[in-house]
Scaffold this motif. Structure first.
Motif, PDB file in Angstrom:
ATOM      1  N   LEU A  23       7.362 -11.620  74.653  1.00 52.73           N
ATOM      2  CA  LEU A  23       7.798 -10.234  74.428  1.00 52.73           C
ATOM      3  C   LEU A  23       6.716  -9.281  74.921  1.00 52.73           C
ATOM      4  N   HIS A  24       7.121  -8.228  75.616  1.00 52.91           N
ATOM      5  CA  HIS A  24       6.148  -7.267  76.139  1.00 52.91           C
ATOM      6  C   HIS A  24       6.642  -5.838  75.990  1.00 52.91           C
ATOM      7  N   GLU A  25       5.692  -4.960  75.728  1.00 44.13           N
ATOM      8  CA  GLU A  25       5.968  -3.521  75.722  1.00 44.13           C
ATOM      9  C   GLU A  25       6.022  -3.061  77.177  1.00 44.13           C
ATOM     10  N   ILE A  26       7.100  -2.371  77.530  1.00 47.62           N
ATOM     11  CA  ILE A  26       7.254  -1.948  78.923  1.00 47.62           C
ATOM     12  C   ILE A  26       7.771  -0.502  78.987  1.00 47.62           C
ATOM     13  N   ASN A  27       7.679   0.069  80.181  1.00 48.92           N
ATOM     14  CA  ASN A  27       8.306   1.355  80.456  1.00 48.92           C
ATOM     15  C   ASN A  27       9.364   1.122  81.537  1.00 48.92           C
ATOM     16  N   LEU A  28      10.559   1.658  81.325  1.00 45.90           N
ATOM     17  CA  LEU A  28      11.646   1.484  82.297  1.00 45.90           C
ATOM     18  C   LEU A  28      11.501   2.534  83.397  1.00 45.90           C
ATOM     19  N   THR A  29      11.390   2.079  84.661  1.00 49.98           N
ATOM     20  CA  THR A  29      11.033   3.026  85.728  1.00 49.98           C
ATOM     21  C   THR A  29      12.184   3.421  86.642  1.00 49.98           C
ATOM     22  N   LYS A  30      12.935   2.430  87.172  1.00 49.89           N
ATOM     23  CA  LYS A  30      14.034   2.824  88.069  1.00 49.89           C
ATOM     24  C   LYS A  30      15.087   1.725  88.142  1.00 49.89           C
ATOM     25  N   ILE A  31      16.297   2.114  88.537  1.00 49.94           N
ATOM     26  CA  ILE A  31      17.387   1.138  88.652  1.00 49.94           C
ATOM     27  C   ILE A  31      17.352   0.529  90.053  1.00 49.94           C
ATOM     28  N   ILE A  73      11.803 -12.601  87.600  1.00 56.08           N
ATOM     29  CA  ILE A  73      12.127 -13.044  86.241  1.00 56.08           C
ATOM     30  C   ILE A  73      12.845 -11.883  85.560  1.00 56.08           C
ATOM     31  N   HIS A  74      13.914 -12.221  84.837  1.00 53.26           N
ATOM     32  CA  HIS A  74      14.698 -11.184  84.159  1.00 53.26           C
ATOM     33  C   HIS A  74      14.514 -11.297  82.648  1.00 53.26           C
ATOM     34  N   GLY A  75      14.851 -10.214  81.983  1.00 54.24           N
ATOM     35  CA  GLY A  75      14.824 -10.227  80.527  1.00 54.24           C
ATOM     36  C   GLY A  75      15.672  -9.083  80.016  1.00 54.24           C
ATOM     37  N   PHE A  76      15.831  -9.031  78.692  1.00 50.81           N
ATOM     38  CA  PHE A  76      16.603  -7.935  78.094  1.00 50.81           C
ATOM     39  C   PHE A  76      15.736  -7.188  77.098  1.00 50.81           C
ATOM     40  N   THR A  77      15.884  -5.875  77.121  1.00 51.58           N
ATOM     41  CA  THR A  77      15.232  -5.054  76.097  1.00 51.58           C
ATOM     42  C   THR A  77      15.995  -5.222  74.788  1.00 51.58           C
ATOM     43  N   GLU A  78      15.414  -4.694  73.708  1.00 54.70           N
ATOM     44  CA  GLU A  78      16.100  -4.783  72.415  1.00 54.70           C
ATOM     45  C   GLU A  78      17.476  -4.124  72.480  1.00 54.70           C
ATOM     46  N   THR A 118      11.787   5.567  79.207  1.00 57.14           N
ATOM     47  CA  THR A 118      11.513   5.234  77.795  1.00 57.14           C
ATOM     48  C   THR A 118      10.697   3.946  77.707  1.00 57.14           C
ATOM     49  N   ASN A 119      10.004   3.780  76.593  1.00 54.73           N
ATOM     50  CA  ASN A 119       9.252   2.549  76.331  1.00 54.73           C
ATOM     51  C   ASN A 119      10.107   1.615  75.490  1.00 54.73           C
ATOM     52  N   ARG A 120      10.186   0.364  75.918  1.00 56.12           N
ATOM     53  CA  ARG A 120      10.996  -0.633  75.216  1.00 56.12           C
ATOM     54  C   ARG A 120      10.213  -1.948  75.120  1.00 56.12           C
ATOM     55  N   THR A 121      10.811  -2.910  74.412  1.00 56.63           N
ATOM     56  CA  THR A 121      10.241  -4.265  74.349  1.00 56.63           C
ATOM     57  C   THR A 121      11.196  -5.200  75.078  1.00 56.63           C
ATOM     58  N   VAL A 122      10.659  -6.052  75.950  1.00 53.96           N
ATOM     59  CA  VAL A 122      11.520  -6.976  76.690  1.00 53.96           C
ATOM     60  C   VAL A 122      11.193  -8.413  76.284  1.00 53.96           C
TER      61      VAL A 122
END
Length: 444
Positions: free
Chosen positions: A419-427, A397-402, A382-386
């Motif tokens: 803040l950046h638009e990102i796609n979550l790829t893998k755990i 560097i770490h961050g949290f999505t909404e 999914t696409n999220r904002t971090v």
């Protein structure tokens, strides 16, 4: 200017304590003190205490010892919940000079004109019924988020809890003052505000315990949503009986409020909820979760739960375990019940042995890991904002999505507080989620 005194702070406990420590620190600043880190040598050490867990006493003594090691002539002051509940006990701790109760902590600078050490800590406490006024606070700790206090105290009578004894009646900040504080925070380039209080869903009760709600919690979130310059607002923790459908629906369409709820459950057994004198049954909790999932399928839902409450049999515990296992939630905060003086539960029959409490706690912590993993997996692709934080952790560097997914990417100081638009790829192996930037700019 060399003779400006240095003050350092240590905060135990919750987000609300952090917001109040920050406000007290600004008061010191206004009085001409310089704030330094707690690890540095200071003239005054202020410790903001907590009363929620049974090791508060132990923690407090360790922090005092640490301060005395740094400067054995330093003046040590204790404020906060534990200072209100057990002032004499804290005053007797070696090295403590001043203990301030609930009404006095924001006036601390009035008490420290003489910084000579005392043989015994001086106590200024109050009857908790006197804590009927409201002091607004907010914290600016790291550069990415601030905790904004909107409410204090609690009128609930949960049988395990000392917070009403430590913080007094439920009372709220005026709406215009909350908005003023939010604007001050946003003017400092802070991207996220977390709303905090003891029982924030009860927002709106007047300053002197006036039971009439001038505004509701929904009024508060609607007004904050319009404040310019705030990118994100997060509701910290809200009672299930006070989280109304209108609020959930508003958050789902809101400009700034993020899809993340933290809702205390405490037990999945109605028998135990009644013993705890909670103001809802598990069916209400199920309704809240279902409503959130209906309008925000991707929302993160965190749960507080207490294990080992007096009278909790194996059957009651398994009821809680299965209830949580079957529910679509994202993570748990697990608390092992500990007896607190002057609470109803401390005198209840059916005490659960410590080893059983520990075992139950371990089982639920394992369940939390499983739930968080399942939630993260559901978000892959999914696409999220971090919002990136400021620490370099082993080259990342770490961050949290909404919706509160923890992400990581190779360290780049330019990403801090952006803040950046990102796609979550893998755990990743450490449980956080790898990502790809959707805006090419960030990779440059």
């Amino acid at each position: 200017m060399e003779n400006r005194k240095k003050v350092a702070f240590y905060t135990l406990g919750c987000k609300l304590n952090f917001s109040e420590t920050s406000t007290i620190a600004r008061n010191f600043n206004d009085e001409g003190f310089d704030r330094v880190d707690f690890e540095d040598v200071a003239d005054i050490y202020v410790i903001n205490t907590c009363s929620v867990t049974d090791n508060a006493d132990k923690q407090f003594k360790q922090v005092v010892k640490k301060a005395m090691k740094l400067n054995d002539k330093a003046f040590v002051a204790a404020v906060g919940c534990y200072a209100q509940l057990k002032p004499e006990e804290l005053a007797a701790v070696d090295g403590v000079d001043l203990v301030l109760g609930a009404t006095e902590k924001f006036k601390i600078t009035d008490y420290i004109h003489d910084l000579s050490k005392n043989d015994m800590g001086e106590v200024h406490s109050c009857e908790i019924s006197e804590a009927d006024f409201y002091v607004g606070s907010y914290s600016i700790g790291d550069r990415t988020r601030a905790f904004l206090k909107v409410q204090d105290g609690c009128d609930y009578k949960c049988t395990y809890c000392t917070i009403p004894l430590a913080r007094g009646i439920s009372r709220s900040d005026a709406l215009e003052n909350v908005l003023k504080n939010a604007k001050e925070i946003s003017a400092q380039n802070i991207r996220e505000i977390v709303l905090t209080g003891v029982n924030i869903g009860d927002y709106g009760k007047g300053e002197f315990g006036n039971k009439k709600h001038e505004h509701t919690f929904l009024d508060l979130v609607q007004a904050l949503d319009k404040v310019e310059g705030i990118e994100r607002l997060r509701i910290s923790s809200i009672e299930p009986n006070l989280l109304k459908n209108e609020t959930i629906e508003f958050v789902s369409k809101s400009r700034t409020f993020v899809p993340h709820f933290h809702i205390p459950l405490q037990s999945g057994s109605n028998d135990i909820l009644k013993l705890m004198k909670r103001r809802y049954l598990r069916e209400v909790y199920t309704d809240r979760v279902n409503k959130i999932r209906e309008v925000m399928p991707h929302a993160c839902i965190g749960v507080d739960v207490i294990v080992g409450f007096p009278g909790e049999t194996d059957e009651h515990f398994l009821e809680t375990y299965h209830f949580l296992n079957e529910m679509d939630i994202s993570y748990l905060h697990v608390f092992t019940y500990s007896e607190r003086d002057n609470t109803e539960a401390a005198d209840m029959a059916g005490v659960v042995p410590a080893n059983v409490r520990a075992k139950r706690s371990k089982m639920l912590r394992g369940l939390s890991v499983k739930k968080r993993r399942a939630f993260y997996e559901s978000q892959l692709g999914t696409n999220r904002t971090v919002l990136f934080e400021s620490e370099n952790k082993e080259g990342y560097i770490h961050g949290f999505t909404e919706n509160y997914v923890k992400v990581k990417t190779p360290w780049n100081p330019e990403l801090i507080n952006t803040l950046h638009e990102i796609n979550l790829t893998k755990i990743d192996e450490d449980g956080s989620v790898r990502m790809e930037f959707l805006n090419k700019l960030a990779e440059a």
